[in-house]
Design an enzyme around this catalytic site. Structure first.
Site, mmCIF file in Angstrom:
data_model
loop_
_atom_site.group_PDB
_atom_site.id
_atom_site.type_symbol
_atom_site.label_atom_id
_atom_site.label_comp_id
_atom_site.label_asym_id
_atom_site.label_seq_id
_atom_site.Cartn_x
_atom_site.Cartn_y
_atom_site.Cartn_z
ATOM 1 N N SER A 1 0.852 -1.193 0.000
ATOM 2 C CA SER A 1 0.000 0.000 0.000
ATOM 3 C C SER A 1 0.881 1.235 0.000
ATOM 4 O O SER A 1 1.971 1.234 0.589
ATOM 5 C CB SER A 1 -0.865 0.003 1.259
ATOM 6 O OG SER A 1 -1.422 1.290 1.453
ATOM 7 N N TYR B 1 -2.339 -0.948 10.191
ATOM 8 C CA TYR B 1 -2.400 -1.457 8.809
ATOM 9 C C TYR B 1 -1.096 -1.149 8.071
ATOM 10 O O TYR B 1 -0.508 -2.027 7.426
ATOM 11 C CB TYR B 1 -3.589 -0.805 8.113
ATOM 12 C CG TYR B 1 -3.698 -1.056 6.631
ATOM 13 C CD1 TYR B 1 -4.194 -2.258 6.143
ATOM 14 C CD2 TYR B 1 -3.330 -0.076 5.709
ATOM 15 C CE1 TYR B 1 -4.316 -2.483 4.776
ATOM 16 C CE2 TYR B 1 -3.445 -0.286 4.349
ATOM 17 C CZ TYR B 1 -3.935 -1.494 3.880
ATOM 18 O OH TYR B 1 -4.056 -1.698 2.535
HETATM 19 P P1 NDP Z 1 -11.289 -5.919 -1.256
HETATM 20 O O1 NDP Z 1 -11.431 -5.418 0.124
HETATM 21 O O2 NDP Z 1 -12.222 -5.453 -2.303
HETATM 22 O O3 NDP Z 1 -11.285 -7.513 -1.266
HETATM 23 C C1 NDP Z 1 -10.514 -8.210 -0.333
HETATM 24 C C2 NDP Z 1 -10.323 -9.618 -0.839
HETATM 25 O O4 NDP Z 1 -9.523 -10.331 0.113
HETATM 26 C C3 NDP Z 1 -11.618 -10.376 -0.976
HETATM 27 O O5 NDP Z 1 -11.486 -11.269 -2.059
HETATM 28 C C4 NDP Z 1 -11.705 -11.138 0.336
HETATM 29 O O6 NDP Z 1 -12.433 -12.347 0.214
HETATM 30 C C5 NDP Z 1 -10.240 -11.427 0.614
HETATM 31 N N1 NDP Z 1 -9.938 -11.567 2.029
HETATM 32 C C6 NDP Z 1 -9.967 -10.593 2.978
HETATM 33 N N2 NDP Z 1 -9.649 -11.092 4.177
HETATM 34 C C7 NDP Z 1 -9.403 -12.411 3.987
HETATM 35 C C8 NDP Z 1 -9.037 -13.476 4.848
HETATM 36 N N3 NDP Z 1 -8.867 -13.305 6.156
HETATM 37 N N4 NDP Z 1 -8.877 -14.703 4.314
HETATM 38 C C9 NDP Z 1 -9.063 -14.906 3.000
HETATM 39 N N5 NDP Z 1 -9.419 -13.938 2.138
HETATM 40 C C10 NDP Z 1 -9.588 -12.710 2.620
HETATM 41 O O7 NDP Z 1 -9.786 -5.683 -1.707
HETATM 42 P P2 NDP Z 1 -9.063 -4.439 -2.390
HETATM 43 O O8 NDP Z 1 -9.054 -4.672 -3.849
HETATM 44 O O9 NDP Z 1 -9.556 -3.147 -1.853
HETATM 45 O O10 NDP Z 1 -7.582 -4.644 -1.810
HETATM 46 C C11 NDP Z 1 -6.741 -5.673 -2.245
HETATM 47 C C12 NDP Z 1 -5.364 -5.472 -1.615
HETATM 48 O O11 NDP Z 1 -4.895 -4.163 -1.917
HETATM 49 C C13 NDP Z 1 -5.374 -5.569 -0.084
HETATM 50 O O12 NDP Z 1 -4.181 -6.199 0.337
HETATM 51 C C14 NDP Z 1 -5.384 -4.109 0.353
HETATM 52 O O13 NDP Z 1 -4.794 -3.945 1.619
HETATM 53 C C15 NDP Z 1 -4.552 -3.474 -0.730
HETATM 54 N N6 NDP Z 1 -4.795 -2.042 -0.935
HETATM 55 C C16 NDP Z 1 -6.049 -1.568 -1.236
HETATM 56 C C17 NDP Z 1 -6.233 -0.221 -1.480
HETATM 57 C C18 NDP Z 1 -7.550 0.329 -1.888
HETATM 58 O O14 NDP Z 1 -7.688 1.558 -1.933
HETATM 59 N N7 NDP Z 1 -8.537 -0.475 -2.205
HETATM 60 C C19 NDP Z 1 -5.124 0.731 -1.371
HETATM 61 C C20 NDP Z 1 -3.851 0.133 -1.076
HETATM 62 C C21 NDP Z 1 -3.715 -1.202 -0.855
HETATM 63 P P3 NDP Z 1 -14.048 -12.471 0.541
HETATM 64 O O15 NDP Z 1 -14.692 -11.208 0.087
HETATM 65 O O16 NDP Z 1 -14.480 -13.668 -0.211
HETATM 66 O O17 NDP Z 1 -14.147 -12.634 2.000
#
Ligand code: NDP
Length: 253
Positions: free
Chosen positions: A147, A160
């Site tokens: 991030s 985070y």
């Molecule tokens: P989302 O929040 O839209 O989706 C998260 C995904 O991760 C889902 O597929 C969810 O599965 C899965 N997931 C979450 N927790 C678990 C867990 N404990 N075990 C297994 N699967 C899990 O993701 P984003 O696209 O927003 O983010 C993706 C990555 O990018 C993350 O690492 C986030 O920290 C990082 N990021 C995001 C930013 C943003 O602005 N969106 C900015 C910077 C970094 P399910 O829904 O099936 O539970």
């Protein structure tokens, strides 16, 4: 031409958001993609269907990450699925994308919340890499989604950001160890990227977030997925141990 034909990929958390976009993008390049998810089976199935409609190959795998036995459970199922579809358990590409945001300020975060954030964002990726390396042929690819918050201050997301700081260490140290096998490992740092969060339905909020990027808009999942896909190809063979800024210029200040 498709650049990942004959490769297999695991994208954690690819039922939605940028994980979903990365899974679709890797499949477009010809990879067989394991669409990993936790809660939303219907969403993961939709990703698989959309890959198949496009002429690609994918299958869904469910595991909760950040709990005991997570990695072993995931690989038990993954190996069976790979064997059935390819006749081998080789895994060429691992994208550690699943992550949880904190959303709690430093004065309120509890030890339990802190542990959970670290378990999902830092510990699970480490042990996924450790396990995946047993299946990864020479020339493999590991991509960790970090991030911009490791370099852009936000007091509400200290825990985070700490977990993503820990995640970024993986690229530095593993890169040295895995170079002799031709395996690259890099961190990709997205900025604010559209996902299912209701904040993206509030025009004033979106306008504010868009102002943080040099391009005057929020990131789309595909903006990050294209970077991930590039790092997975042979063309990115000379990039390892890197921090790849995919924030749309947010870190320029
Ligand atoms: P989302 O929040 O839209 O989706 C998260 C995904 O991760 C889902 O597929 C969810 O599965 C899965 N997931 C979450 N927790 C678990 C867990 N404990 N075990 C297994 N699967 C899990 O993701 P984003 O696209 O927003 O983010 C993706 C990555 O990018 C993350 O690492 C986030 O920290 C990082 N990021 C995001 C930013 C943003 O602005 N969106 C900015 C910077 C970094 P399910 O829904 O099936 O539970």
């Amino acid at each position: 031409a498709e650049r990942l034909t004959g490769r297999t990929a695991l994208v954690t958390g690819s039922s939605r958001g940028m994980g979903r976009a990365a899974a679709i993008r890797l499949a477009q390049e010809g990879a067989l993609v394991a669409v990993h998810y936790n809660r939303d089976e219907a969403a993961a199935r939709e990703v698989v269907t959309s890959v198949e409609k496009d002429g690609g190959r994918a299958f869904a795998v469910r595991t909760e990450l950040g709990v005991d036995g997570d990695v072993a459970g995931l690989f038990a199922v993954l190996e069976e699925d790979l064997l059935e579809r390819t006749g081998s358990t080789d895994l060429h590409i691992l994208v550690n994308n699943a992550g949880v945001m904190g959303g709690v300020s430093a004065d309120e975060v509890t030890p339990e919340q802190f542990d959970r954030i670290f378990a999902v964002n830092a510990k699970a990726p480490f042990f996924l890499i450790q396990r995946a390396l047993r299946n990864m042929p020479d020339g493999g690819r590991i991509i960790n989604i970090s991030s911009g918050l490791t370099r852009f201050a936000n007091p509400d997301e200290i825990a985070y950001a700490m977990s993503k700081g820990a995640l970024e260490q993986l690229a530095l140290h593993f890169a040295k160890a895995l170079g002799p096998r031709g395996i690259t490992i890099n961190s990709v740092a997205p900025g604010i990227t559209r996902n299912g969060n209701p904040v993206f339905d509030i025009p004033e909020a979106v306008e504010h977030m868009a102002g943080l990027s040099a391009f005057g808009r929020v990131g789309e999942p595909e903006d990050v997925a294209d970077v991930v896909a590039f790092l997975a190809t042979d063309e990115a063979r000379w990039i390892t141990g890197s921090f790849v800024d995919a924030t749309g210029g947010t870190l320029l200040g």
